[in-house]
Design an enzyme around this catalytic site. Structure first.
Site, PDB file in Angstrom:
ATOM      1  N   TYR A 101      -5.572 -26.110  21.377  1.00  0.00           N
ATOM      2  CA  TYR A 101      -6.470 -25.355  20.488  1.00  0.00           C
ATOM      3  C   TYR A 101      -5.865 -25.372  19.086  1.00  0.00           C
ATOM      4  O   TYR A 101      -4.669 -25.149  18.910  1.00  0.00           O
ATOM      5  CB  TYR A 101      -6.617 -23.909  20.968  1.00  0.00           C
ATOM      6  CG  TYR A 101      -7.399 -23.017  20.009  1.00  0.00           C
ATOM      7  CD1 TYR A 101      -8.761 -22.804  20.187  1.00  0.00           C
ATOM      8  CD2 TYR A 101      -6.770 -22.404  18.930  1.00  0.00           C
ATOM      9  CE1 TYR A 101      -9.480 -22.005  19.307  1.00  0.00           C
ATOM     10  CE2 TYR A 101      -7.484 -21.608  18.046  1.00  0.00           C
ATOM     11  CZ  TYR A 101      -8.841 -21.412  18.244  1.00  0.00           C
ATOM     12  OH  TYR A 101      -9.550 -20.621  17.371  1.00  0.00           O
ATOM     13  N   GLU A 189     -12.426 -25.050  13.450  1.00  0.00           N
ATOM     14  CA  GLU A 189     -11.836 -24.856  14.779  1.00  0.00           C
ATOM     15  C   GLU A 189     -12.075 -26.090  15.636  1.00  0.00           C
ATOM     16  O   GLU A 189     -13.195 -26.609  15.685  1.00  0.00           O
ATOM     17  CB  GLU A 189     -12.453 -23.620  15.446  1.00  0.00           C
ATOM     18  CG  GLU A 189     -11.939 -23.367  16.862  1.00  0.00           C
ATOM     19  CD  GLU A 189     -12.655 -22.191  17.514  1.00  0.00           C
ATOM     20  OE1 GLU A 189     -12.163 -21.062  17.365  1.00  0.00           O
ATOM     21  OE2 GLU A 189     -13.702 -22.415  18.146  1.00  0.00           O
TER      22      GLU A 189
END
Length: 380
Positions: A101, A189
């Site tokens: 992530y 993101e």
């Protein structure tokens, strides 16, 4: 302004971040043709401006063009958290070795960009933070200096990365920071950021939010705005030049000034209610603008009462009262409306409202009294 996944990936590619090849499709047959062109295993992914697609069945991995067509047929038209799927991204497959992530957002408390990285990708970062907070690396970047090489090394060391993966993550991080600043984004993101079995590091997903106030500098991004997917109230407010954000409550809120409206949200919550929206009509709003604002707020079927919080500064209270009366007459709203009017000529304004408005309009002197009245009237 949020971008769809395929739009976000196009932006990331412009900044040197590798993604898988993908084709956007709006019909099942287009999805089949896309899968045939890509070959092998593909993912058919719903394109919506919200998360939770996988859990809702909006992402399907298939092994043939016919299966891709069937998957698209199931996904198109699906409702995911209030968003209707009108297109899918058909994307090539990859041999994934690990998922990570990576995101950059604005830490408003620190007044700096904040980098978040975790070796546990593919799930919500909130879930990772709850179950294994130690796996999340957090780094602040001085916006006047930018991302420095030692910070990329610190991130790789803190996450125990090594070899090709460490190099790949470092390169992606640098490019992602350039995308973040170059697009005036408030969030970029990648979840998951994957390492493949052949040593590549690439973005398997992309979530990008660009600051609306900067869109005049990015016409190519502003042109991506999907009017059909926009909330109807928010779209109407934008066209009318009003600052409006839809919320989940039932007390409609209008005020003149962003700070005053934010305070009104808090006071309504303090009074036991739930705000249905944020709407700032701005200073010196005339009857036409107030009427448009009332129409937008009350077009939300969840709204049970309206709280109009006005502070007369440059605009006098009696002028506001007359404009509000005209707006209410035009709008013909039957919902209970509570008006809190303070500031210059406030007493005169309240007198005008008390003598001339219909029975569904109520005046109060303080914010808390007005909030309590609005919550009470909304409950019937």
């Amino acid at each position: 302004m949020d971008l769809y996944e395929h739009q976000g990936k196009e932006l990331l590619r412009q900044y040197g971040i590798e993604t898988l090849e993908g084709i956007v499709a709006t019909t099942p047959d287009e999805a089949r043709d896309a899968a045939e062109k890509l070959g092998g295993t593909v993912a058919v992914k719903a394109q919506v401006l919200t998360g939770g697609r996988g859990k809702a069945g909006g992402i399907k991995v298939v092994k043939s063009p016919d299966e891709a067509r069937d998957a698209a047929e199931q996904i198109l038209g699906m409702d995911i958290r209030g968003h209707t799927v009108r297109r899918v991204l058909v994307e090539a497959g990859a041999a994934i070795a690990s998922e990570m992530y990576l995101s950059i957002t604005v830490d408003r408390t620190a007044k700096k960009p904040l980098i978040l990285f975790s070796t546990e990708g593919g799930v919500d970062i909130e879930e990772v933070a709850e179950k294994s907070p130690e796996s999340i690396v957090r780094l602040h970047v001085d916006p006047l200096v930018g991302l420095l090489p030692y910070q990329a090394r610190e991130l790789r060391f803190s996450a125990s990365l090594s070899g090709d993966v460490a190099k790949g993550v470092g390169k992606v991080l640098g490019n992602l920071y350039e995308a973040f600043t170059g697009a005036d984004a408030s969030l970029v993101e990648i979840n998951p950021l994957v390492a493949t079995e052949d040593g590549r590091v690439l973005a398997l997903d992309a979530k990008v939010t660009v600051d609306n106030s900067s869109l005049y500098r990015h016409k190519e991004i502003a042109d991506l705005h999907d009017v059909e997917a926009a909330d109807p109230q928010e779209q109407r407010a934008q066209e009318a030049g009003l600052q409006y954000v839809k919320l989940d409550g039932d007390v409609g809120i209008l005020g003149n000034g962003a700070g005053l409206v934010m305070s009104t949200l808090d006071v309504v919550a303090q009074a036991g209610g739930t705000p249905a929206n944020f709407l700032d009509v701005g200073g010196g709003a005339d009857a036409e603008k107030i009427s448009a604002a009332l129409d937008i707020v009350t077009s939300n079927p969840e709204v049970k009462s309206v709280l109009f919080n006005i502070f007369g500064g440059i605009t006098r209270g009696d002028e506001v009262a007359r404009g509000l009366m005209t707006a209410i007459e035009r709008s013909k709203i039957e919902l209970p409306i509570v008006v809190r009017l303070d500031g210059t000529n406030a007493e005169e304004g309240r007198r005008i409202l008390a003598e001339n408005t219909p029975p569904n309009v109520h005046t109060e002197e303080t914010m808390l009294e007005a909030a309590k009245r609005a919550v009470e009237l909304g409950r019937g």
